[in-house]
Design a protein around this motif. Structure first.
Motif, PDB file in Angstrom:
ATOM      1  N   HIS A  21     -19.874   4.908   9.205  1.00  0.00           N
ATOM      2  CA  HIS A  21     -19.458   5.829  10.021  1.00  0.00           C
ATOM      3  C   HIS A  21     -19.075   5.390  11.551  1.00  0.00           C
ATOM      4  N   ARG A  22     -18.185   5.952  12.155  1.00  0.00           N
ATOM      5  CA  ARG A  22     -17.736   5.746  13.523  1.00  0.00           C
ATOM      6  C   ARG A  22     -18.954   6.296  14.657  1.00  0.00           C
ATOM      7  N   SER A  23     -19.348   7.419  14.167  1.00  0.00           N
ATOM      8  CA  SER A  23     -20.209   8.293  14.878  1.00  0.00           C
ATOM      9  C   SER A  23     -21.651   8.595  14.399  1.00  0.00           C
ATOM     10  N   LEU A  24     -22.654   8.389  15.143  1.00  0.00           N
ATOM     11  CA  LEU A  24     -23.890   8.697  14.499  1.00  0.00           C
ATOM     12  C   LEU A  24     -24.072   9.871  14.228  1.00  0.00           C
ATOM     13  N   ALA A  25     -23.431  11.007  14.920  1.00  0.00           N
ATOM     14  CA  ALA A  25     -23.534  12.468  14.578  1.00  0.00           C
ATOM     15  C   ALA A  25     -22.945  12.530  13.278  1.00  0.00           C
ATOM     16  N   THR A  26     -21.997  11.914  12.756  1.00  0.00           N
ATOM     17  CA  THR A  26     -21.660  12.113  11.390  1.00  0.00           C
ATOM     18  C   THR A  26     -22.690  11.542  10.257  1.00  0.00           C
ATOM     19  N   THR A  27     -23.396  10.577  10.659  1.00  0.00           N
ATOM     20  CA  THR A  27     -24.442  10.028   9.787  1.00  0.00           C
ATOM     21  C   THR A  27     -25.570  10.873   9.950  1.00  0.00           C
ATOM     22  N   GLN A  28     -25.797  11.548  11.107  1.00  0.00           N
ATOM     23  CA  GLN A  28     -27.116  12.479  10.822  1.00  0.00           C
ATOM     24  C   GLN A  28     -26.761  13.591  10.019  1.00  0.00           C
ATOM     25  N   ARG A  29     -25.471  14.180  10.055  1.00  0.00           N
ATOM     26  CA  ARG A  29     -25.125  15.263   9.101  1.00  0.00           C
ATOM     27  C   ARG A  29     -25.290  14.860   7.692  1.00  0.00           C
ATOM     28  N   TYR A  30     -25.298  13.645   7.196  1.00  0.00           N
ATOM     29  CA  TYR A  30     -25.617  13.427   5.825  1.00  0.00           C
ATOM     30  C   TYR A  30     -27.100  13.342   5.545  1.00  0.00           C
ATOM     31  N   ILE A  31     -27.948  13.234   6.587  1.00  0.00           N
ATOM     32  CA  ILE A  31     -29.416  12.892   6.277  1.00  0.00           C
ATOM     33  C   ILE A  31     -29.753  14.288   5.731  1.00  0.00           C
ATOM     34  N   GLU A  32     -30.594  14.591   4.779  1.00  0.00           N
ATOM     35  CA  GLU A  32     -31.419  15.768   4.479  1.00  0.00           C
ATOM     36  C   GLU A  32     -32.531  15.732   4.997  1.00  0.00           C
ATOM     37  N   ILE A  33     -32.899  17.193   5.466  1.00  0.00           N
ATOM     38  CA  ILE A  33     -34.080  17.133   6.198  1.00  0.00           C
ATOM     39  C   ILE A  33     -35.213  17.322   5.141  1.00  0.00           C
ATOM     40  N   ASP A  34     -36.314  16.808   5.500  1.00  0.00           N
ATOM     41  CA  ASP A  34     -37.747  16.781   4.598  1.00  0.00           C
ATOM     42  C   ASP A  34     -38.690  17.688   5.211  1.00  0.00           C
ATOM     43  N   ALA A  35     -38.904  18.934   4.906  1.00  0.00           N
ATOM     44  CA  ALA A  35     -40.032  19.893   5.517  1.00  0.00           C
ATOM     45  C   ALA A  35     -41.245  19.372   5.401  1.00  0.00           C
ATOM     46  N   GLU A  36     -41.664  18.539   4.192  1.00  0.00           N
ATOM     47  CA  GLU A  36     -42.847  17.932   4.032  1.00  0.00           C
ATOM     48  C   GLU A  36     -43.006  16.653   5.133  1.00  0.00           C
ATOM     49  N   ALA A  37     -42.299  15.872   5.379  1.00  0.00           N
ATOM     50  CA  ALA A  37     -42.212  14.923   6.299  1.00  0.00           C
ATOM     51  C   ALA A  37     -42.486  15.841   7.526  1.00  0.00           C
ATOM     52  N   MET A  38     -41.725  16.571   7.931  1.00  0.00           N
ATOM     53  CA  MET A  38     -41.976  17.051   9.165  1.00  0.00           C
ATOM     54  C   MET A  38     -43.433  17.762   9.569  1.00  0.00           C
ATOM     55  N   ARG A  39     -44.015  18.313   8.336  1.00  0.00           N
ATOM     56  CA  ARG A  39     -45.321  18.721   8.569  1.00  0.00           C
ATOM     57  C   ARG A  39     -46.098  17.766   8.622  1.00  0.00           C
ATOM     58  N   LYS A  40     -46.034  16.627   7.933  1.00  0.00           N
ATOM     59  CA  LYS A  40     -46.981  15.590   8.373  1.00  0.00           C
ATOM     60  C   LYS A  40     -46.978  14.875   9.812  1.00  0.00           C
ATOM     61  N   VAL A  41     -45.655  14.506  10.082  1.00  0.00           N
ATOM     62  CA  VAL A  41     -45.611  14.211  11.384  1.00  0.00           C
ATOM     63  C   VAL A  41     -46.152  15.322  12.628  1.00  0.00           C
TER      64      VAL A  41
END
Length: 193
Positions: free
Chosen positions: A170-190
């Protein structure tokens, strides 16, 4: 934000697809198509455009990376993609079962043609996911799964999101970030850590 994104596949769904493909006609070719998506993040156009020259070294042996020229990629997003061991093994197995090939021949062929199109690849993924009842999955699910997994694991190997961006081409990091699925369980652990 991408309007309607293809769903990311779970490890169990990946294994289910691989099991189904193994029982169909052309199992080595279809396994390779699926792994090019899930383990290298290739788009349907890139899978259809892949030639043996892109996966072999100067001596004609299967290499350890895919050298994707810009004309085979979306836009000017060609690059070098390292091959996972599982993917490389699938390329080797497919080469052994294919007719003798020259360096300009397409890796993915059909019964009627020595090449295929992006639409044929898209339709193949659609038929697999429909047969398994995987609603919301498409040919782009493998790419999203690849990018999401890379983002979740890159820190373990000393890498960063910029490395994932390079893998995704990807040319833009923003594009890459849009592809990444959010993980609610990982967020809770952090938050709890």
């Amino acid at each position: 934000m991408l309007a309607k994104q293809a769903k990311v596949l779970s490890p169990a769904q990946v294994q289910t697809v691989l099991a189904m493909i193994g029982n169909q006609r052309h199992p080595s070719r279809n396994r390779l198509i699926f792994l090019l998506s899930i383990r290298a993040g290739l788009r349907a156009k890139e899978i259809a455009s892949l030639t043996w020259a892109m996966v072999t070294d100067a001596e004609g042996h299967i290499g350890d990376c895919i050298r994707l020229p810009n004309q085979a990629a979306k836009g000017q997003s060609g690059g070098v993609i390292p091959m996972a061991r599982e993917l490389r093994a699938a390329v080797v197995a497919h080469a052994e079962q294919s007719s003798p090939f020259g360096l300009s021949d397409r890796v993915i062929q059909t019964e009627r043609s020595k090449m295929t199109t992006a639409q044929v690849i898209v339709n193949l993924f659609r038929s697999w996911f429909q047969a398994l009842g995987f609603d919301g999955c498409s040919s782009h699910s493998g790419r999203r799964t690849f990018i999401t997994r890379a983002a979740r694991n890159i820190g373990r190997f000393g890498g960063s999101l910029r490395d994932v961006q390079a893998l995704a081409r990807h040319r833009s990091l923003a594009t890459t970030q849009r592809y990444i699925e959010i993980d609610a369980e990982a967020m809770r652990k952090v938050v709890d850590a």
